[in-house]
Write a protein that holds these residues in place. Structure first.
Motif, PDB file in Angstrom:
ATOM      1  N   SER A 294       0.846  -1.188   0.000  1.00 36.86           N
ATOM      2  CA  SER A 294       0.000   0.000   0.000  1.00 36.86           C
ATOM      3  C   SER A 294       0.886   1.243   0.000  1.00 36.86           C
ATOM      4  N   ALA A 295       0.247   2.398  -0.071  1.00 40.47           N
ATOM      5  CA  ALA A 295       0.998   3.660  -0.037  1.00 40.47           C
ATOM      6  C   ALA A 295       1.815   3.765   1.248  1.00 40.47           C
ATOM      7  N   THR A 296       1.257   3.240   2.337  1.00 43.51           N
ATOM      8  CA  THR A 296       1.955   3.267   3.627  1.00 43.51           C
ATOM      9  C   THR A 296       3.239   2.459   3.574  1.00 43.51           C
ATOM     10  N   VAL A 297       3.174   1.275   2.957  1.00 46.69           N
ATOM     11  CA  VAL A 297       4.350   0.393   2.865  1.00 46.69           C
ATOM     12  C   VAL A 297       5.390   0.996   1.921  1.00 46.69           C
ATOM     13  N   VAL A 298       4.933   1.677   0.872  1.00 45.18           N
ATOM     14  CA  VAL A 298       5.864   2.345  -0.046  1.00 45.18           C
ATOM     15  C   VAL A 298       6.630   3.438   0.699  1.00 45.18           C
ATOM     16  N   VAL A 299       5.913   4.195   1.532  1.00 41.40           N
ATOM     17  CA  VAL A 299       6.568   5.236   2.346  1.00 41.40           C
ATOM     18  C   VAL A 299       7.563   4.589   3.311  1.00 41.40           C
ATOM     19  N   LEU A 300       7.182   3.439   3.888  1.00 37.94           N
ATOM     20  CA  LEU A 300       8.082   2.702   4.777  1.00 37.94           C
ATOM     21  C   LEU A 300       9.367   2.308   4.041  1.00 37.94           C
ATOM     22  N   GLU A 360       5.158  -7.473   6.657  1.00 35.05           N
ATOM     23  CA  GLU A 360       5.111  -6.168   5.987  1.00 35.05           C
ATOM     24  C   GLU A 360       6.495  -5.548   5.816  1.00 35.05           C
ATOM     25  N   PHE A 361       7.445  -5.966   6.653  1.00 31.68           N
ATOM     26  CA  PHE A 361       8.791  -5.396   6.578  1.00 31.68           C
ATOM     27  C   PHE A 361       9.688  -6.101   5.565  1.00 31.68           C
ATOM     28  N   PHE A 362       9.333  -7.330   5.194  1.00 32.93           N
ATOM     29  CA  PHE A 362      10.268  -8.141   4.403  1.00 32.93           C
ATOM     30  C   PHE A 362      10.504  -7.568   3.005  1.00 32.93           C
ATOM     31  N   ALA A 363       9.417  -7.317   2.257  1.00 33.78           N
ATOM     32  CA  ALA A 363       9.567  -6.781   0.898  1.00 33.78           C
ATOM     33  C   ALA A 363      10.310  -5.441   0.889  1.00 33.78           C
ATOM     34  N   PRO A 364       9.958  -4.481   1.781  1.00 34.36           N
ATOM     35  CA  PRO A 364      10.721  -3.230   1.809  1.00 34.36           C
ATOM     36  C   PRO A 364      12.218  -3.437   2.059  1.00 34.36           C
ATOM     37  N   LEU A 365      12.568  -4.370   2.947  1.00 32.47           N
ATOM     38  CA  LEU A 365      13.984  -4.603   3.235  1.00 32.47           C
ATOM     39  C   LEU A 365      14.723  -5.229   2.052  1.00 32.47           C
ATOM     40  N   VAL A 366      14.053  -6.118   1.325  1.00 31.32           N
ATOM     41  CA  VAL A 366      14.661  -6.688   0.115  1.00 31.32           C
ATOM     42  C   VAL A 366      14.913  -5.587  -0.913  1.00 31.32           C
ATOM     43  N   LEU A 367      13.942  -4.691  -1.083  1.00 31.24           N
ATOM     44  CA  LEU A 367      14.104  -3.579  -2.022  1.00 31.24           C
ATOM     45  C   LEU A 367      15.225  -2.634  -1.568  1.00 31.24           C
TER      46      LEU A 367
END
Length: 429
Positions: A294-300, A360-367
């Protein structure tokens, strides 16, 4: 047919990781990035061709253990002692600042309500402490700046950074899913390090002299080393509640100072390169889903990336400044430590399996890992371009740099020997 599908899965992983790895290497990025992208494309995040099966999970787990064992083998304890106070201070601040930064970003999205949520947030910081200098080394070699004061500081700090990161992982992972008291956990951690010390003493006293004198078939040492790695991994997890990859890393450290280390490392590199590493890195990509982006996760993701970059620049740069490096040298050292890589992915994956990482943290950390790998060489080249007109970066001799060069030379010698063998066979036909 279904019982044989794992063969097709592995074949698809190997082909896709190799092709994309070669493509990323052509644009001067590590093949790890290509392997990750292959997993993303094949997995639920994109085309959904592959799912993470139990077989892939098990192969990936062995791959993680071998990668950490090889990292331990590559860590020369004698060189670690020589790195000096400056490298230690740079590495220490380069671990503390990302740990704090990652924790505070995570608390914004995962407010602390109990011990479990606090550990999850701390673990995000632990992932951000990792440093992968392989891309930095390649960039410095390309610029002809590896054998400089700055290059030496980066190599020395990265060496210590790995050890500090493993210690942080050991402490945090010991709390995973545990209902026992803090004192019991601390006693287990202390017991683990005492156990490792005793095993190391016995190896150095009795096993290493035998290995060093042995001149016959060296392949048996590779088998025995692998068995030792697996036993240490099992002991860490089963008896002390410490992550198995910590046991693997310590096993590598124990075996890192004998005359057969280079031979063993070369053989483990081959096994890892052919099967285990591609499957592990692809499996990381298979775990990623963008359905909850979501937009929130993108900001994260953006916040974590900013923290990942600035925390290393500030932490390592401040450490360098304390140790009397110039402002420009401090900035270059900070930039050189930005890149996260295989260790960050290993730690993140291990965190997920232990319940220390929110999905929710896994994909952002991979990126973040992918982004920092791309950003580091760009920023490093800009820093050196700026520096060229302002101050000299004097070359200096270093055993750390010699080690890096020696490793590359060994790989070239192996490949040249294989080519010469083929040429001799053609001549004798």
């Amino acid at each position: 047919m279904e019982s044989y599908k794992y063969l097709l899965d592995i074949a698809l992983i190997l082909i896709s990781t190799k092709i994309l790895g070669l493509l990323t290497r052509r644009i001067q990025l590590p093949q790890v990035v290509g392997a990750l992208i292959a997993g993303l494309l094949l997995g639920p995040a994109c085309f959904g061709v592959l799912q993470e099966t139990d077989f892939i999970k098990n192969i990936a787990e062995i791959g993680v253990i071998v990668l950490m064992f090889a990292a331990g083998l590559e860590t020369d304890v004698q060189e670690l002692k020589k790195t000096g106070l400056a490298s230690f201070i740079i590495a220490l601040l380069g671990v503390i600042v990302p740990l704090i930064g990652g924790y505070f970003v995570a608390t914004i999205y995962n407010p602390v309500t109990d011990q479990q949520t606090m550990l999850q947030n701390i673990f995000v910081g632990v992932v951000l402490t990792a440093t992968s200098v392989s891309i930095t080394v390649e960039t410095l070699k390309e610029l002809g700046k590896l054998s400089t004061k700055t290059g030496n500081a980066i190599l020395g700090a990265a060496l210590i950074d790995d050890v500090l990161g493993i210690i942080a992982l050991t402490v945090i992972s010991s709390f995973a899913g545990s209902d026992v008291s803090l004192w019991v956990i601390l006693l287990k951690i202390l017991g683990f390090f005492i156990f490792c010390g005793v095993v190391a003493f016995l190896f150095i006293k009795f096993v290493n002299p035998w290995i060093n004198k042995y001149k016959k078939d060296l392949r048996r040492f590779v088998i025995l080393a692998f068995a030792f790695c697996l036993l240490m991994s099992f002991s860490a997890e089963y008896f002390f509640g410490v992550s198995d990859i910590t046991g693997a890393f310590v096993a590598g450290l124990i075996l890192s100072n004998n005359k057969k280390t280079s031979y063993m490392l070369n053989r483990f590199d081959t096994v890892s390169y052919v099967l285990l590493s591609p499957v592990f890195f692809a499996s990381v990509g298979l775990k990623v889903t963008f359905s909850n982006m979501s937009a929130t996760v993108v900001v994260l993701t953006v916040l974590l990336l900013v923290v990942a970059i600035l925390s290393k620049m500030i932490g390592c740069g401040l450490g360098a400044k304390i140790c009397k490096y110039t402002n420009l040298q401090s900035v270059k050292i900070g930039i050189g430590m930005i890149s996260r890589g295989e260790v960050a992915l290993i730690v993140a994956t291990k965190g997920m399996s232990m319940g220390l990482m929110k999905d929710e943290f896994f994909a952002p950390l991979v990126l973040v890992v992918v982004a920092t790998t791309i950003v580091t060489p760009i920023l490093l080249k800009l820093a050196y371009k700026y520096q060229a007109s302002r101050e000299a970066d004097v070359p200096m001799a270093s055993s750390l740099v010699d080690k890096v060069e020696e490793r590359n030379d060994l790989e070239k010698i192996t490949q040249n020997a294989a080519n010469m063998h083929e040429e001799m066979k053609e001549i004798h036909k």
